[in-house]
Design a protein around this motif. Structure first.
Motif, PDB file in Angstrom:
ATOM      1  N   VAL A  49     -28.543 -26.190  20.085  1.00 35.33           N
ATOM      2  CA  VAL A  49     -28.303 -26.186  18.687  1.00 35.33           C
ATOM      3  C   VAL A  49     -28.483 -27.545  18.234  1.00 35.33           C
ATOM      4  O   VAL A  49     -27.557 -28.360  18.689  1.00 35.33           O
ATOM      5  CB  VAL A  49     -27.033 -25.583  18.164  1.00 35.33           C
ATOM      6  N   ALA A  50     -29.356 -28.076  17.405  1.00 37.39           N
ATOM      7  CA  ALA A  50     -29.440 -29.346  16.647  1.00 37.39           C
ATOM      8  C   ALA A  50     -29.182 -29.361  15.501  1.00 37.39           C
ATOM      9  O   ALA A  50     -29.585 -28.724  14.682  1.00 37.39           O
ATOM     10  CB  ALA A  50     -30.874 -29.879  17.019  1.00 37.39           C
ATOM     11  N   LEU A  51     -28.187 -30.434  15.029  1.00 40.57           N
ATOM     12  CA  LEU A  51     -27.441 -30.226  13.754  1.00 40.57           C
ATOM     13  C   LEU A  51     -27.766 -31.471  12.928  1.00 40.57           C
ATOM     14  O   LEU A  51     -27.815 -32.733  13.822  1.00 40.57           O
ATOM     15  CB  LEU A  51     -25.894 -30.107  13.825  1.00 40.57           C
ATOM     16  N   ASN A  76     -19.119 -23.225  18.585  1.00 39.93           N
ATOM     17  CA  ASN A  76     -18.887 -22.814  19.823  1.00 39.93           C
ATOM     18  C   ASN A  76     -19.839 -21.592  20.111  1.00 39.93           C
ATOM     19  O   ASN A  76     -20.551 -21.033  19.167  1.00 39.93           O
ATOM     20  CB  ASN A  76     -17.479 -22.740  19.993  1.00 39.93           C
ATOM     21  N   CYS A  77     -19.930 -21.282  21.380  1.00 38.98           N
ATOM     22  CA  CYS A  77     -20.694 -20.252  21.762  1.00 38.98           C
ATOM     23  C   CYS A  77     -19.611 -19.015  21.839  1.00 38.98           C
ATOM     24  O   CYS A  77     -18.489 -18.951  22.617  1.00 38.98           O
ATOM     25  CB  CYS A  77     -21.110 -20.304  23.238  1.00 38.98           C
ATOM     26  N   ILE A 130     -27.650 -15.068  21.986  1.00 41.22           N
ATOM     27  CA  ILE A 130     -26.566 -15.941  22.416  1.00 41.22           C
ATOM     28  C   ILE A 130     -26.003 -16.321  20.967  1.00 41.22           C
ATOM     29  O   ILE A 130     -26.988 -16.570  20.025  1.00 41.22           O
ATOM     30  CB  ILE A 130     -26.950 -17.351  22.959  1.00 41.22           C
ATOM     31  N   GLU A 131     -24.647 -16.134  20.626  1.00 40.88           N
ATOM     32  CA  GLU A 131     -24.064 -16.237  19.546  1.00 40.88           C
ATOM     33  C   GLU A 131     -23.493 -17.677  19.385  1.00 40.88           C
ATOM     34  O   GLU A 131     -22.705 -17.871  20.100  1.00 40.88           O
ATOM     35  CB  GLU A 131     -23.115 -15.158  19.077  1.00 40.88           C
ATOM     36  N   PHE A 132     -23.553 -18.243  18.098  1.00 38.07           N
ATOM     37  CA  PHE A 132     -22.905 -19.477  17.897  1.00 38.07           C
ATOM     38  C   PHE A 132     -21.956 -19.284  16.384  1.00 38.07           C
ATOM     39  O   PHE A 132     -22.401 -18.563  15.573  1.00 38.07           O
ATOM     40  CB  PHE A 132     -23.760 -20.868  17.672  1.00 38.07           C
ATOM     41  N   GLY A 133     -20.476 -19.864  16.634  1.00 39.97           N
ATOM     42  CA  GLY A 133     -19.809 -19.740  15.545  1.00 39.97           C
ATOM     43  C   GLY A 133     -19.512 -20.919  14.647  1.00 39.97           C
ATOM     44  O   GLY A 133     -19.205 -21.940  15.386  1.00 39.97           O
ATOM     45  N   GLY A 197      -9.180 -14.631   4.625  1.00 49.64           N
ATOM     46  CA  GLY A 197      -9.760 -15.656   3.613  1.00 49.64           C
ATOM     47  C   GLY A 197     -10.344 -16.703   4.470  1.00 49.64           C
ATOM     48  O   GLY A 197     -10.851 -17.843   4.011  1.00 49.64           O
ATOM     49  N   TYR A 198     -10.812 -16.258   5.611  1.00 53.85           N
ATOM     50  CA  TYR A 198     -11.464 -17.407   6.620  1.00 53.85           C
ATOM     51  C   TYR A 198     -12.947 -17.276   6.100  1.00 53.85           C
ATOM     52  O   TYR A 198     -13.618 -16.014   6.458  1.00 53.85           O
ATOM     53  CB  TYR A 198     -11.140 -17.226   7.774  1.00 53.85           C
ATOM     54  N   THR A 199     -13.649 -18.256   5.748  1.00 52.70           N
ATOM     55  CA  THR A 199     -15.133 -18.373   5.721  1.00 52.70           C
ATOM     56  C   THR A 199     -15.919 -18.750   6.971  1.00 52.70           C
ATOM     57  O   THR A 199     -15.623 -19.912   7.712  1.00 52.70           O
ATOM     58  CB  THR A 199     -15.599 -19.486   4.747  1.00 52.70           C
ATOM     59  N   GLN A 200     -16.482 -17.634   7.367  1.00 50.65           N
ATOM     60  CA  GLN A 200     -17.365 -17.913   8.760  1.00 50.65           C
ATOM     61  C   GLN A 200     -18.667 -17.683   8.687  1.00 50.65           C
ATOM     62  O   GLN A 200     -19.445 -16.995   7.903  1.00 50.65           O
ATOM     63  CB  GLN A 200     -16.589 -16.839   9.857  1.00 50.65           C
ATOM     64  N   GLN A 201     -19.432 -18.551   9.358  1.00 50.24           N
ATOM     65  CA  GLN A 201     -20.927 -18.339   9.636  1.00 50.24           C
ATOM     66  C   GLN A 201     -21.307 -17.993  10.996  1.00 50.24           C
ATOM     67  O   GLN A 201     -20.676 -18.793  11.855  1.00 50.24           O
ATOM     68  CB  GLN A 201     -21.667 -19.443   9.252  1.00 50.24           C
TER      69      GLN A 201
END
Length: 396
Positions: A49-51, A76-77, A130-133, A197-201
């Protein structure tokens, strides 16, 4: 801001005056995918993952090394097998000092848990994911400080919007996967708020793969069909030789039954019959009918004579063989067509996200998403991007 007016670099960059969130652009890809284990439902992957983000505090920064305590986004994975998943914080650099544009490059390597749909096995297609959080995860350049800000998000992620920062998806290996054929790659980005109320992507990188069936045809189906051809000699035995015919039937039944255990070793324990299981069970059912037929013609031979018994024997043999062939066709044809249907569905998805395709170095390149579309899609909650790897690039 630290005490005395000094800038605290471990804090996130100031938010844009426009009121927009701090946007962190990403691109994803993989440089290895193998060991897709059907029985354990795992896969070995090396993904990245390049940010990219803008930090006004770094505008004009001209030193060779960035500050150790500089803030940066992180992820994280989520589906990694913990003991077998490593994260390498590979790169943290200033890519454009005039804009304060920064880049962090994360490499994840190891086993991922990967559920498979085995109903069409061995004619199945599946995705390796593969899932990234992202819950506004962050970590300083030296890793000394880290944290999250789930209820008050520091940033939101979106696909790269600048073509110079790379393609949305990168595939950097020869696309060979033992036992599988790679059809395409895609990512999906979902945003949601949970009950707390947690915002997650969640960013999911997926590879559409189809199983090579040659191994299972040669190791399971072909031996099974050869066994049946040899078993067909049972119908050439005298109709009054019940002991030999019964012995042949039982031997064939046990041999066919053993194939269920051969297939079971290749699969996890599932509560349904795969397509190859159904073929083996049809074979067992057919052999059971052959055993009943042997008893029937024996009784006819005893009570009505050999001539009638032989006639019934040949009619029964031809009928059972025809039914077996038809049932196998009914089981095999849908499985064979399953792959083509799944591939066509994927190609239509890929076409919807690659309307404008550039040609670069003789291959198709997926262009970056424009910033306004990326912002809107990320805020709405779902973004997808698909790449079809089955078709050769058009000529330049």
């Amino acid at each position: 801001m630290a005490a005395g007016g000094e800038v605290c670099l471990s804090e996130p960059p100031p938010r844009p005056t426009s009121g927009e969130p701090l946007w962190v652009d990403f691109r994803v890809g993989a440089s290895r995918l193998n060991q897709v284990n059907t029985a354990q439902e795992t896969a070995y992957i090396k993904a990245f993952v390049a940010l990219y983000w803008t930090d006004p505090r770094m505008v004009g920064y001209d030193k060779a090394v960035l500050p150790d305590d500089l803030w940066g986004p992180f992820c994280n994975c989520r589906n990694g097998v913990r003991a077998d998943m490593d994260c390498d914080d590979h790169e943290f650099e200033l890519v454009d000092p005039s804009k304060g544009r920064l880049k962090r490059f994360l490499i994840f390597e190891g086993l991922v848990a990967n559920d498979l749909d085995l109903s069409e096995f061995p004619f199945d297609t599946n995705t390796v994911d593969i899932e990234f959080g992202f819950v506004s995860h962050w970590k300083t350049r030296d890793g000394s400080k880290s944290g999250t800000s789930a209820k008050n998000p520091i940033y939101l992620v979106r696909s790269v919007t600048d073509p110079t920062e790379g393609e949305p998806i990168g595939i950097y290996w020869n696309k060979k996967i033992p036992e599988w054929e790679l059809y395409g790659a895609s990512w999906s980005l979902k945003k949601h708020e949970d009950a707390s109320g947690y915002t997650q992507q969640q960013l999911k990188l997926s590879f559409l793969v189809g199983r090579h069936v040659t191994f299972y045809v040669l190791k399971v189906l072909l031996p099974l069909y050869l066994l049946l051809i040899n078993f067909a000699s049972d119908f050439f035995l005298p109709t009054n030789d019940l002991s030999s015919r019964s012995a042949n039937t039982m031997t064939g039944f046990l041999a066919a039954f053993a194939f269920l255990y051969v297939v079971a070793e290749m699969l996890p324990k599932v509560e349904f019959l795969t397509r190859i299981d159904q073929i083996i069970l049809v074979t067992l059912f057919g052999m059971t009918l052959c055993g009943i037929e042997a008893w029937t013609v024996f009784l006819i031979d005893e009570q009505h004579g050999t001539k009638l018994a032989q006639k019934v024997n040949w009619i029964s043999g031809a009928t059972l063989a025809s039914l077996y062939v038809l049932l196998n066709i009914a089981l095999l044809i849908p499985g064979i067509h399953h792959k083509s249907r799944e591939l066509e569905k994927y190609r239509s998805k890929a076409a919807s996200t690659t309307t404008h395709v550039e040609q670069r170095n003789g291959r198709k390149i997926q262009p970056a998403i424009d910033s306004s579309s990326a912002n809107k899609q990320a805020e709405q909650g779902v973004t997808e991007w698909h790449v079809d790897l089955t078709s050769p690039p058009a000529p330049l």
